[in-house]
Design an enzyme around this catalytic site. Structure first.
Site, PDB file in Angstrom:
ATOM      1  N   GLU A  52       0.824  -1.206   0.000  1.00 46.86           N
ATOM      2  CA  GLU A  52       0.000   0.000   0.000  1.00 46.86           C
ATOM      3  C   GLU A  52       0.866   1.267   0.000  1.00 46.86           C
ATOM      4  O   GLU A  52       0.568   2.234  -0.717  1.00 46.86           O
ATOM      5  CB  GLU A  52      -0.923   0.010   1.231  1.00 46.86           C
ATOM      6  N   TRP A 179      22.804 -40.411 -11.105  1.00 50.87           N
ATOM      7  CA  TRP A 179      21.603 -39.579 -11.035  1.00 50.87           C
ATOM      8  C   TRP A 179      20.426 -40.372 -11.587  1.00 50.87           C
ATOM      9  O   TRP A 179      20.526 -40.933 -12.679  1.00 50.87           O
ATOM     10  CB  TRP A 179      21.771 -38.287 -11.839  1.00 50.87           C
ATOM     11  N   SER A 240      22.525 -36.708  13.820  1.00 51.73           N
ATOM     12  CA  SER A 240      23.852 -36.328  14.302  1.00 51.73           C
ATOM     13  C   SER A 240      24.869 -36.326  13.164  1.00 51.73           C
ATOM     14  O   SER A 240      25.086 -37.344  12.508  1.00 51.73           O
ATOM     15  CB  SER A 240      24.292 -37.310  15.402  1.00 51.73           C
TER      16      SER A 240
END
Length: 370
Positions: A52, A179, A240
């Protein structure tokens, strides 16, 4: 132009704040007088001026301060989210709208924050400003799915992402997964990375794949504004983990790293450790991440981590890249969470988008029951 057109324009303006305003919502604003736009703006950066205010500045830039003030008086304001009514980093937008004697405020949705919801509208009405709520409501809520989730669920918006074979395998038995998806799919996944505040993987994936967990596309490839830096999410590890040769890429950059686990003996620069007991571990971890302004998270694996979130139904979106290869029996399943007691109790997702990247298929689902 009609009300719908002006609100649709406000939504498009709001989208310009993507990647820049989280954990704030994307907001656009249009000021209209006699069916003509006299000012427009959007929330450009977290902590910066709201939409605004920027729309009023835009009007002043066009017409000069004195003429702009006269034009804005009695004008209509279209904004996709309820104007703010409390002072944080910036003054309340409701006060500014009242000061400029706006005639009418049309907003797409109320603010989902329970302590604010409807407050701005009440203030405007009390000042004699006409209000209308709910214009293009669905589109406005969809635009700010992340913000609505953080306000209602008090945790980040969680996206699960995986790359799998057509027989539903995420990796070979030995953990190898690089991949499965092709280069186009991987490039697309970096676009997703650029839109979230944090990337999360489990300890096993961090040590097996040694991922950098960074956005490796240029500003131009991401469609960013000129001179904008490529956004780099916080790296988040579940379990961890210590600095070693196995995690060299992970610790190489300057990005902040958060590890949710037991505190290690030695502290590491840029690394924050959050300690938890087993009970409600994930829920508490997510809440603490939101407290650190991490409003959206991309969970990239591995198998145990993905299924920990699936098992608790703790996700809002699921993105799967499926490659045309078969990894066979003995390879790791993409999903292996505990089976429900019946089909009726099985979570049913909503398919949002189906795309192809070369021979890979990308499916995006929303989780309406999260």
């Amino acid at each position: 132009m009609k009300d719908l057109d002006f609100m649709a324009h406000a939504i498009e303006l709001a989208k310009k704040g993507r990647r820049h305003v989280q954990p704030n919502p994307m907001v656009g604003c249009v000021i209209v007088k006699k069916n003509k736009i006299i000012g427009e703006g959007w929330h450009k950066a977290y902590g910066g001026a709201h939409a605004e205010i920027n729309a009023i500045k835009n009007c002043k830039k066009k017409f000069g301060s004195k003429k702009a003030s006269l034009l804005i008086k009695g004008a209509d304001v279209y904004v996709n989210l309820e104007p703010c009514s409390i002072e944080k980093n910036t003054p309340p937008c409701t006060n500014i709208l009242i000061e400029y004697q706006i005639k009418r405020v049309i907003c797409g949705t109320l603010d989902p924050n329970p302590s604010i919801n409807g407050r701005g509208i009440k203030i405007l009405k009390k000042a004699g400003i006409q209000t209308k709520i709910g214009l293009l409501k669905n589109e406005c809520e969809e635009l700010n799915r992340i913000f609505f989730t953080t306000q209602k669920k008090l945790r980040p918006y969680i996206i699960l992402k995986g790359a799998q074979s057509i027989d539903g395998k995420i990796a070979l038995k030995n953990g190898e997964s690089n991949w499965i998806s092709n280069s186009d799919s991987r490039k697309d996944s970096h676009h997703i990375r650029s839109r979230v505040k944090g990337i999360l993987v489990g300890r096993e994936t961090a040590e097996q794949d040694n991922p950098a967990l960074t956005v490796r596309l240029s500003s131009k490839e991401l469609g960013l504004r000129k001179n904008d830096a490529v956004p780099q999410p916080v790296k988040i590890i579940l379990g961890s983990l210590k600095k070693s040769t196995k995690t060299k890429k992970l610790f190489a950059g300057s990005e902040k790293i958060i590890i949710g686990s037991k505190l290690p003996a030695k502290k590491i620069k840029n690394v924050e450790y959050l300690k938890y007991e087993k009970k409600d571990f994930l829920d508490r971890f997510m809440q603490d991440l939101l407290q650190r302004n991490i409003s959206s998270i991309l969970v990239e694996g591995g198998q145990q981590t993905l299924n920990a979130f699936i098992g608790k139904n703790l996700f809002d979106e699921l993105v799967l890249y499926t490659a045309p290869m078969i990894l066979g029996k003995g390879s790791k399943d993409t999903m292996s969470s505990k089976a429900p007691m019946s089909i009726k109790k099985s979570p049913r997702l909503k398919l949002i988008k189906l795309e192809s990247f070369g021979d890979d298929i990308k499916t995006t689902y929303y989780n309406p029951n999260a």
